[in-house]
Design a protein around this motif. Structure first.
Motif, mmCIF file in Angstrom:
data_model
loop_
_atom_site.group_PDB
_atom_site.id
_atom_site.type_symbol
_atom_site.label_atom_id
_atom_site.label_comp_id
_atom_site.label_asym_id
_atom_site.label_seq_id
_atom_site.Cartn_x
_atom_site.Cartn_y
_atom_site.Cartn_z
ATOM 1 N N SER A 282 46.751 18.725 6.147
ATOM 2 C CA SER A 282 48.112 18.964 6.472
ATOM 3 C C SER A 282 48.690 17.673 6.268
ATOM 4 N N LEU A 283 48.223 16.619 6.271
ATOM 5 C CA LEU A 283 48.820 15.223 6.337
ATOM 6 C C LEU A 283 49.055 14.979 4.751
ATOM 7 N N ARG A 284 50.629 14.431 4.709
ATOM 8 C CA ARG A 284 51.030 14.084 3.337
ATOM 9 C C ARG A 284 50.744 12.774 3.313
ATOM 10 N N TYR A 285 50.666 11.907 4.364
ATOM 11 C CA TYR A 285 50.036 10.340 4.439
ATOM 12 C C TYR A 285 49.930 9.967 5.906
ATOM 13 N N ILE A 286 49.287 8.971 5.759
ATOM 14 C CA ILE A 286 49.186 8.224 7.151
ATOM 15 C C ILE A 286 50.199 6.846 7.141
ATOM 16 N N MET A 287 51.000 6.560 7.661
ATOM 17 C CA MET A 287 51.767 5.185 7.828
ATOM 18 C C MET A 287 50.934 4.193 8.573
ATOM 19 N N TRP A 288 50.903 3.046 7.827
ATOM 20 C CA TRP A 288 50.238 1.614 8.248
ATOM 21 C C TRP A 288 51.296 0.789 8.465
ATOM 22 N N GLY A 289 51.565 0.463 9.693
ATOM 23 C CA GLY A 289 52.691 -0.468 10.319
ATOM 24 C C GLY A 289 52.163 -1.516 11.311
ATOM 25 N N ALA A 290 52.939 -2.444 11.298
ATOM 26 C CA ALA A 290 52.727 -3.465 12.311
ATOM 27 C C ALA A 290 51.844 -4.828 11.942
ATOM 28 N N THR A 291 50.825 -4.437 11.107
ATOM 29 C CA THR A 291 50.129 -5.655 10.327
ATOM 30 C C THR A 291 49.965 -5.144 8.665
ATOM 31 N N PRO A 292 49.635 -6.060 8.046
ATOM 32 C CA PRO A 292 49.291 -5.709 6.391
ATOM 33 C C PRO A 292 47.972 -4.836 6.557
ATOM 34 N N VAL A 293 48.029 -4.066 5.653
ATOM 35 C CA VAL A 293 46.817 -2.879 5.355
ATOM 36 C C VAL A 293 45.648 -4.101 5.088
ATOM 37 N N THR A 294 44.534 -3.537 5.817
ATOM 38 C CA THR A 294 43.058 -3.941 5.675
ATOM 39 C C THR A 294 42.571 -2.609 4.442
ATOM 40 N N ALA A 295 42.505 -3.367 3.164
ATOM 41 C CA ALA A 295 42.363 -2.509 2.084
ATOM 42 C C ALA A 295 41.009 -1.613 2.277
ATOM 43 N N SER A 296 39.867 -2.220 2.893
ATOM 44 C CA SER A 296 38.652 -1.553 2.961
ATOM 45 C C SER A 296 38.622 -0.548 3.962
ATOM 46 N N ILE A 297 39.434 -0.892 5.359
ATOM 47 C CA ILE A 297 39.472 0.139 6.144
ATOM 48 C C ILE A 297 40.282 1.499 5.765
ATOM 49 N N ALA A 298 41.426 1.264 5.003
ATOM 50 C CA ALA A 298 42.097 2.163 4.430
ATOM 51 C C ALA A 298 41.450 3.088 3.536
ATOM 52 N N GLU A 299 40.691 2.248 2.614
ATOM 53 C CA GLU A 299 39.824 2.848 1.445
ATOM 54 C C GLU A 299 38.779 3.980 2.122
ATOM 55 N N THR A 300 38.174 3.389 3.434
ATOM 56 C CA THR A 300 37.130 4.323 3.897
ATOM 57 C C THR A 300 37.574 5.419 4.345
ATOM 58 N N VAL A 301 38.771 5.400 5.049
ATOM 59 C CA VAL A 301 39.206 6.714 5.645
ATOM 60 C C VAL A 301 39.672 7.597 4.336
ATOM 61 N N THR A 302 40.300 7.121 3.529
ATOM 62 C CA THR A 302 40.603 8.132 2.174
ATOM 63 C C THR A 302 39.476 8.397 1.559
ATOM 64 N N ARG A 303 38.245 7.920 1.518
ATOM 65 C CA ARG A 303 37.207 8.284 0.850
ATOM 66 C C ARG A 303 36.556 9.404 1.561
#
Length: 512
Positions: A282-303
Motif C-alpha cells: 500500500s505504500l507509495r514511498y517511505i519518507m527519509w528525513g532528519a539525516t541524509p540517506v544511508t544508501a545501503s540501508i535504503a537499498e536493502t529495504v527496497t530490495r
C-alpha cells in the motif's frame, strides 16, 4: 520519538507513558461542538470521517474539535488568553493533538517540551520563553508549574473562538545552540501554515492518504506531520511509542500509503528478519528525513520489500527545505528546494555565493522561516542579510539537486536530534572531579553520531560515574557513549576548544 523492538536511536518511553491513566474521552464535549458557521456538504462529510487512530480508538474531526473546544475552555478558566505561551509536555496520545488545537483556539502559542527532558531542561525552556501556563501528562512539568492534566474531564462548551492573528506566535520548538542550553525557535501562524503547505506539496498529500506517526510529536517533524495531516484531511495513526512490529503490522492492516522514517527506523527495517512477511504494497514511498540517506540501508529495504524512498531535508527553523521529486526520487541528494524556498550556497571563507557544485554553507529564505529565537539575542547571528544560515555545508548543482556534505557548526546530531556540546560540558564541569572537558561527536552509522567526552580530572572518578551524571540531568539521547580521560583539553589562546584536534585524535567510528 517495546523494549525488544526499539532500535538504538528512537527515544525511549518516558515515565508518563506508563504512569498516566487510560486515554480520556471527550465526555460530554463530543456532543457540544461550538457553532462554526454554515458547513458545506463536503466539509460536513469530511468532519464525520475518521481522521485519527490511536490503539483501538478512532476519532472524527468533529470529535477532535469538540475535545479541543472543551480543553480550550478549561485553559481559559486558568487564565490563558490571546498572546500567552502554554507549555505542552505529553506522551504520544490523541490529547496531544487536541491540546495544540485548544491552545490555538485561544490565540496562544504552544511551547513544545520533549517528554524525554529532565527537570533542568524543562525549567530552562519555561524560563527563556516566559511560559506561565502548562498542559500535559508529564510529572516533570507538573512538578515545575501548575499544569492542566490531559486526563482531567473536559467541560462542554458552545462558544466560538476568534481566529488567531497570522503574525502571532503559534509554535515554539527547541533547537540546541552551540554555546549552551537549547534555544526556542518561534514560528508564527503564518510561517507554520506556509510550512504545512510546503509539506503537502512536497509529499503530494491528499485526503486519500494514510500515514502514521511513531516519533515524538514535540519534534518539528512530528508536529508538522500531525498538523499537515489534519489540514489535508488524510488519516493518521498515532503510536504511543515506536515499535517496529506494530509499525509494520499497521502498514499492512491500515493500508498506510506514506511512512515517515528517520535513520534508526530505516536501519531497524533493513535489519528486521521478518520484513518480507509483511504486505507493504500500500505504500507509495517511505519518507527519509532528519539525516541524509544511508544508501545501503535504503537499498536493502527496497530490495527486500519493494518500497521506494523519498529523501527530504528540513530544520526546526525552516521545517521543509528540500525534497526529492515524487516522479524522480534519488538517494544521493536531499532533493530539490520545495516551491517557495530559496536556497543559496556561500563560501565558508568570504560569504560570497559559490559556483554550482562547489561546497559552502547552505543559506535559505522562505515564508516558512522562523520569526526568530528566544533568547532574542541569539537571532542576529543566525542571519546574513535576510538569509538564514543553516550551518550545514553542501552544494547545489546546476540542475537544483542539493547535497549535504558536512556541518560547519559544532552540533552533534544524534538520531535526528541536535545536541549542543556546551550543554553536556556544563553538566560535566559541575562534577567535583572534573577540571576541564570537551564534548564532540564521532560517526555512528545510521544514528548519525555518538557523543564522546574528553575529560581532565583533579580527583579519581570513573567513566560510568560521569555517564550517570549526564544521564541523570539530561534527556536520554544526550547520553555519553564514551569518556576519554586526557591530561589536558586542547584550546586556542582565546580559550576556544579545538574540537577538530580531539576528533583527529579520537574520532573513530563508535563501533570500532
Amino acid at each position: 520519538m517495546s523494549e525488544a523492538t526499539v532500535p538504538a536511536g528512537v527515544p525511549e518511553p518516558t515515565a508518563a507513558d506508563d504512569a498516566r491513566q487510560p486515554v480520556a474521552t471527550a465526555g460530554g464535549a463530543a456532543t457540544a461542538a461550538p457553532a462554526r458557521g454554515p458547513e458545506t456538504a463536503a466539509s460536513a462529510r469530511r468532519n464525520e470521517r475518521s481522521v485519527l487512530a490511536f490503539e483501538e480508538n478512532e476519532y472524527t474531526r468533529t470529535e477532535l474539535d469538540a475535545m479541543a473546544d472543551g480543553l480550550a475552555e478549561a485553559l481559559a478558566t486558568c487564565g490563558v488568553r490571546s498572546g500567552a505561551r502554554v507549555a505542552l509536555m505529553s506522551s504520544n496520545r490523541p490529547e496531544f493533538v487536541t491540546a495544540v488545537l485548544a491552545i490555538w483556539r485561544l490565540g496562544a502559542a504552544v511551547v513544545l517540551l520533549s517528554p524525554a527532558w529532565k527537570e533542568a531542561e524543562a525549567a530552562h525552556a519555561l524560563e527563556i520563553t516566559g511560559t506561565r501556563h502548562a498542559v500535559g501528562d508529564h510529572p516533570v512539568l507538573a512538578g515545575l508549574t501548575d499544569m492542566v492534566s490531559l486526563d482531567d474531564p473536559l467541560p462542554a462548551v458552545t462558544r466560538t473562538f476568534v481566529p488567531p492573528d497570522p503574525a502571532a506566535d503559534a509554535v515554539l520548538v527547541f533547537s540546541s545552540g552551540t554555546t549552551g542550553l537549547p534555544k526556542a525557535v518561534r514560528h508564527t501562524h503564518r510561517s507554520f501554515a506556509a510550512a504545512v503547505r510546503h509539506w503537502q506539496d512536497a509529499l503530494g498529500l491528499s485526503p486519500d492518504d494514510r500515514i502514521q506517526v511513531a516519533t515524538p510529536p514535540s519534534h518539528i517533524l512530528g508536529i508538522l506531520n500531525i498538523v499537515t495531516a489534519l489540514e489535508t484531511g488524510c488519516w493518521v495513526r498515532l503510536h504511543r511509542r515506536f515499535d517496529l512490529q506494530k509499525v509494520l503490522a499497521h502498514i499492512q492492516s491500515d493500508r498506510i500509503t506514506i511512512e515517515m522514517a528517520v535513520a534508526p527506523i530505516a536501519l531497524a527495517m533493513a535489519q528486521y528478519p521478518d520484513l518480507e512477511s509483511y504486505d507493504l504494497s500500500s505504500l507509495r514511498y517511505i519518507m527519509w528525513g532528519a539525516t541524509p540517506v544511508t544508501a545501503s540501508i535504503a537499498e536493502t529495504v527496497t530490495r527486500r520489500a519493494g518500497v521506494t524512498w523519498l529523501p527530504a531535508y528540513g530544520a526546526s527553523e525552516l521545517p521543509v527545505i528540500a525534497c526529492s521529486p515524487l516522479d524522480d526520487p534519488r538517494l544521493d541528494s536531499v532533493g530539490k528546494a520545495v516551491a517557495g524556498v530559496e536556497v543559496r550556497v556561500v563560501s565558508l571563507d568570504d560569504g560570497k555565493p559559490v559556483a554550482p557544485g562547489e561546497d559552502g554553507e547552505i543559506q535559505l529564505r522562505a515564508a516558512s522561516l522562523m520569526a526568530g529565537y528566544l533568547p532574542e539575542s541569539a537571532t542576529a547571528a543566525a542571519f546574513d542579510n535576510g538569509w538564514y544560515r543553516t550551518g550545514d555545508v553542501g552544494n547545489l548543482d546546476a540542475s537544483g539537486w542539493l547535497r549535504l556534505t558536512d556541518r560547519s557548526k559544532e552540533m552533534i546530531k544524534v538520531r535526528g536530534f541536535q545536541v549542543a556540546p556546551a550543554e553536556i560540558e556544563t553538566v560535566l564541569h559541575g562534577h567535583d572531579a572534573v577540571s576541564d572537558c570537551a564534548v564532540f561527536g564521532v560517526p555512528d552509522g545510521a544514528n548519525g553520531e555518538a557523543i564522546v567526552a574528553a575529560v581532565a580530572t583533579v580527583a579519581p572518578v570513573t567513566a560510568d560515574e560521569l555517564k550517570a551524571t549526564v544521564e541523570q540531568r539530561l534527556a536520554g539521547y544526550k547520553r555519553l557513549r564514551q569518556v576519554l580521560f586526557v591530561a589536558e583539553i586542547p584550546r586556542l589562546p582565546s580559550g576556544k576548544v579545538l574540537r577538530r584536534v580531539l576528533k583527529e585524535r579520537y574520532g573513530r567510528p563508535a563501533d570500532e
